[in-house]
Each structure stands twice: as structure tokens, then as C-alpha cells.
Design a protein around this motif. Structure first.
Motif, PDB file in Angstrom:
ATOM      1  N   GLN A   1      -3.768   1.750  -3.038  1.00 29.74           N
ATOM      2  CA  GLN A   1      -4.301   0.786  -2.076  1.00 29.74           C
ATOM      3  C   GLN A   1      -4.403   1.436  -0.706  1.00 29.74           C
ATOM      4  O   GLN A   1      -3.391   1.668  -0.040  1.00 29.74           O
TER       5      GLN A   1
ATOM      6  N   PHE B   1       4.016  -6.233 -10.217  1.00 31.32           N
ATOM      7  CA  PHE B   1       3.954  -5.076  -9.326  1.00 31.32           C
ATOM      8  C   PHE B   1       5.292  -4.795  -8.662  1.00 31.32           C
ATOM      9  O   PHE B   1       6.075  -5.709  -8.367  1.00 31.32           O
ATOM     10  N   GLY B   2       5.521  -3.489  -8.395  1.00 32.28           N
ATOM     11  CA  GLY B   2       6.607  -3.088  -7.528  1.00 32.28           C
ATOM     12  C   GLY B   2       6.165  -3.166  -6.074  1.00 32.28           C
ATOM     13  O   GLY B   2       5.020  -3.539  -5.778  1.00 32.28           O
ATOM     14  N   ASN B   3       7.072  -2.819  -5.166  1.00 37.67           N
ATOM     15  CA  ASN B   3       6.769  -2.887  -3.740  1.00 37.67           C
ATOM     16  C   ASN B   3       6.014  -1.662  -3.225  1.00 37.67           C
ATOM     17  O   ASN B   3       5.633  -1.633  -2.059  1.00 37.67           O
ATOM     18  N   GLY B   4       5.823  -0.691  -4.069  1.00 33.72           N
ATOM     19  CA  GLY B   4       4.981   0.427  -3.696  1.00 33.72           C
ATOM     20  C   GLY B   4       5.681   1.565  -2.988  1.00 33.72           C
ATOM     21  O   GLY B   4       6.803   1.428  -2.493  1.00 33.72           O
TER      22      GLY B   4
ATOM     23  N   THR C   1      10.337   4.753  -1.113  1.00 31.18           N
ATOM     24  CA  THR C   1       9.560   3.682  -0.488  1.00 31.18           C
ATOM     25  C   THR C   1       8.556   4.252   0.503  1.00 31.18           C
ATOM     26  O   THR C   1       7.464   3.703   0.658  1.00 31.18           O
TER      27      THR C   1
ATOM     28  N   LEU D   1      -0.913   3.198  -0.027  1.00 31.65           N
ATOM     29  CA  LEU D   1       0.214   2.567  -0.710  1.00 31.65           C
ATOM     30  C   LEU D   1      -0.036   2.722  -2.211  1.00 31.65           C
ATOM     31  O   LEU D   1      -1.087   2.308  -2.712  1.00 31.65           O
TER      32      LEU D   1
ATOM     33  N   TYR E   1      -1.799   1.973  -9.279  1.00 33.87           N
ATOM     34  CA  TYR E   1      -2.915   1.589  -8.422  1.00 33.87           C
ATOM     35  C   TYR E   1      -2.738   2.234  -7.057  1.00 33.87           C
ATOM     36  O   TYR E   1      -1.618   2.413  -6.577  1.00 33.87           O
TER      37      TYR E   1
ATOM     38  N   LEU F   1       0.958   1.701  -5.865  1.00 32.86           N
ATOM     39  CA  LEU F   1       1.602   0.582  -6.528  1.00 32.86           C
ATOM     40  C   LEU F   1       1.732   0.834  -8.016  1.00 32.86           C
ATOM     41  O   LEU F   1       0.789   1.305  -8.663  1.00 32.86           O
TER      42      LEU F   1
ATOM     43  N   ARG G   1       4.734   4.112   0.124  1.00 33.77           N
ATOM     44  CA  ARG G   1       3.777   4.375   1.208  1.00 33.77           C
ATOM     45  C   ARG G   1       3.719   5.879   1.438  1.00 33.77           C
ATOM     46  O   ARG G   1       4.696   6.476   1.894  1.00 33.77           O
TER      47      ARG G   1
ATOM     48  N   PRO H   1      -6.279  -2.948  -4.129  1.00 33.30           N
ATOM     49  CA  PRO H   1      -5.803  -1.872  -5.001  1.00 33.30           C
ATOM     50  C   PRO H   1      -6.902  -1.366  -5.932  1.00 33.30           C
ATOM     51  O   PRO H   1      -7.733  -2.152  -6.392  1.00 33.30           O
TER      52      PRO H   1
END
Lengths: 112, 115
Positions: free
Chosen positions: B37, B106-109, B9, B88, B35, B90, B111, B43
Motif C-alpha cells: 500500500q 490483515f496484520g498492522n503492516g 513494524t 506499507l 499486499y 500488509l 512500514r 492495497p
């Protein structure tokens, strides 16, 4: 190049009011999609409108599409504090089915 | 059913290092897109993979690469990290690629911070 451009960049309203966000794009599209993002996390798909459609509803959401002006709008009616988030439009380019081109987003704040 | 899952995460790396990000699509989804962002922006498309083949690539340098495995999970690799790679990342899945009127999930990405 930036495809979708949302307007306004930020919007602050009171609970119960309606929120309208606008989006412009540059090329021919298959569809125009709207996504929501809370606090820099993942995007959640809200609604998709096809290029041959002019208006679409989903719950409290209403989307319009004007392909002659290359623009779309998202209306959220009877807003709630939980609607506070960033909203992005994303253009499904006609020439490339595999990607979406996103705008910079509108930050919506709904005050209780 | 589980949604799109991404790991880790959060990640902190130093300039010049390499990083690998992982993504598992929704069960039954065969296409994965990546993607980037950057803070304050929307994104930007990096890659799409379907059936282990690259189907599309965005305007990113060759330092960015990806692959898809037989179970449809995917990895994004970034070499020679730059400060500007902080973002981020994604991952999104869809049932099939090239479906012009299908949304992405999408997933939560992840960071990524490069120092």
C-alpha cells in the motif's frame, strides 16, 4: 488496473449524521467487500456482499450491490467520531479467487 | 487468539539494499497473502501462498519474492530496493485459498522507507 474506485475521495460530516460512500468496479466479481483502515495501519473487514445479493446489513452498516451497474455503496448510519477512518471497497474477482482488488479509498472524518 | 502479526513494524533501508518482512497468520489459517500500500492508495496484491506453494502473483517485478514455511508463517523479500518500494506492506491470512466468499484478516503492516 484499478478495480474499485470509491467516491467521494473525502467526506466530512457531523456526529449523528449518515455517511454514504460509493464504489465502482470493472470486471465480474464473486463478492464485493468493504474494509476500514485507521491511520495507515491494518485493514479491518467490515462486510461482504456476494454477487447474487443486493443488500446486506450489519449493525450500523448497510451495503448495496448493483451488478448491472458494477457499483456498490456503503452507508454508515448515526456516525460517531470513532468512525473516522479510510474506507476501501475490494472486489473479489470471479476469475481469480486468490486476490482482492482495492480502490483508492474514501477518507471519512466525523466531527464531534 | 492472536491476530495476524507482522515484523518489524517499521524499517528504513537504503536504495539497492535487500529487505525481509515477516508474517505469522492467525492460528489455523493456512493461506497468507501480501499486499503493498503506497501512501494515498489502496492495497495492491503481491502474492498469495498456500501450503508452501505460490498460488497467485500480482504485477510486481522479480525483485519481489516470498515463501511460506511449514508452520504457515511467511516471509516477503525485496531485493535491490528502489525509492518507489517505500510503502506499507500488509500481510493477510485466510483459512483456505480460493474461497470466493471469505474475508481476509490483515496484520498492522510493516512500514518500509527507502532512502
Amino acid at each position: 488496473s484499478q478495480q474499485g474506485e470509491e467516491d467521494p475521495q473525502a467526506l466530512s460530516i457531523q456526529e449523528g449524521e449518515n455517511a454514504t460512500m460509493n464504489c465502482s468496479y470493472k470486471t465480474s466479481i464473486n463478492n464485493l467487500q468493504w474494509y476500514r483502515q485507521n491511520s495507515g495501519r491494518g485493514l479491518v473487514h467490515l462486510i461482504l456482499i456476494r454477487s447474487n445479493e443486493r443488500e446486506k446489513h450489519s449493525g450500523r452498516l448497510r451495503v448495496t450491490l448493483d451488478t448491472s451497474k458494477k457499483s456498490s455503496s456503503l452507508l454508515i448510519t448515526a456516525s460517531r467520531a470513532a468512525d473516522t477512518a479510510s474506507y476501501f471497497c475490494a472486489a473479489g474477482d470471479r476469475g481469480s479467487n486468490y486476490k482482492l482488488t482495492f480502490g483508492k479509498g474514501t477518507l471519512l472524518t466525523v466531527n464531534p | 487468539d492472536a491476530g495476524v502479526t507482522q515484523s518489524p513494524t517499521h524499517l528504513i533501508k537504503t536504495r539497492g539494499q535487500q529487505v525481509t518482512l515477516r508474517c505469522s497468520p492467525i492460528s489455523g489459517h493456512k493461506s497468507v497473502s501480501w499486499y503493498q500500500q503506497v501512501l494515498g492508495q489502496g492495497p495492491q496484491f503481491i502474492f498469495q501462498y498456500y501450503e508452501k506453494e505460490e498460488r497467485g502473483r500480482g504485477n510486481f517485478p522479480d525483485r519481489f519474492s516470498a515463501r511460506q514455511f511449514p508452520n504457515y508463517s511467511s516471509e516477503l523479500n525485496v531485493n535491490a530496493l528502489l525509492l518507489g518500494d517505500s510503502a506499507l506492506y500488509l500481510c493477510a491470512s485466510s483459512l483456505l485459498p480460493g474461497q470466493p466468499n471469505s474475508p481476509l484478516h490483515f496484520g498492522n503492516g510493516t512500514r518500509l522507507t527507502v532512502t
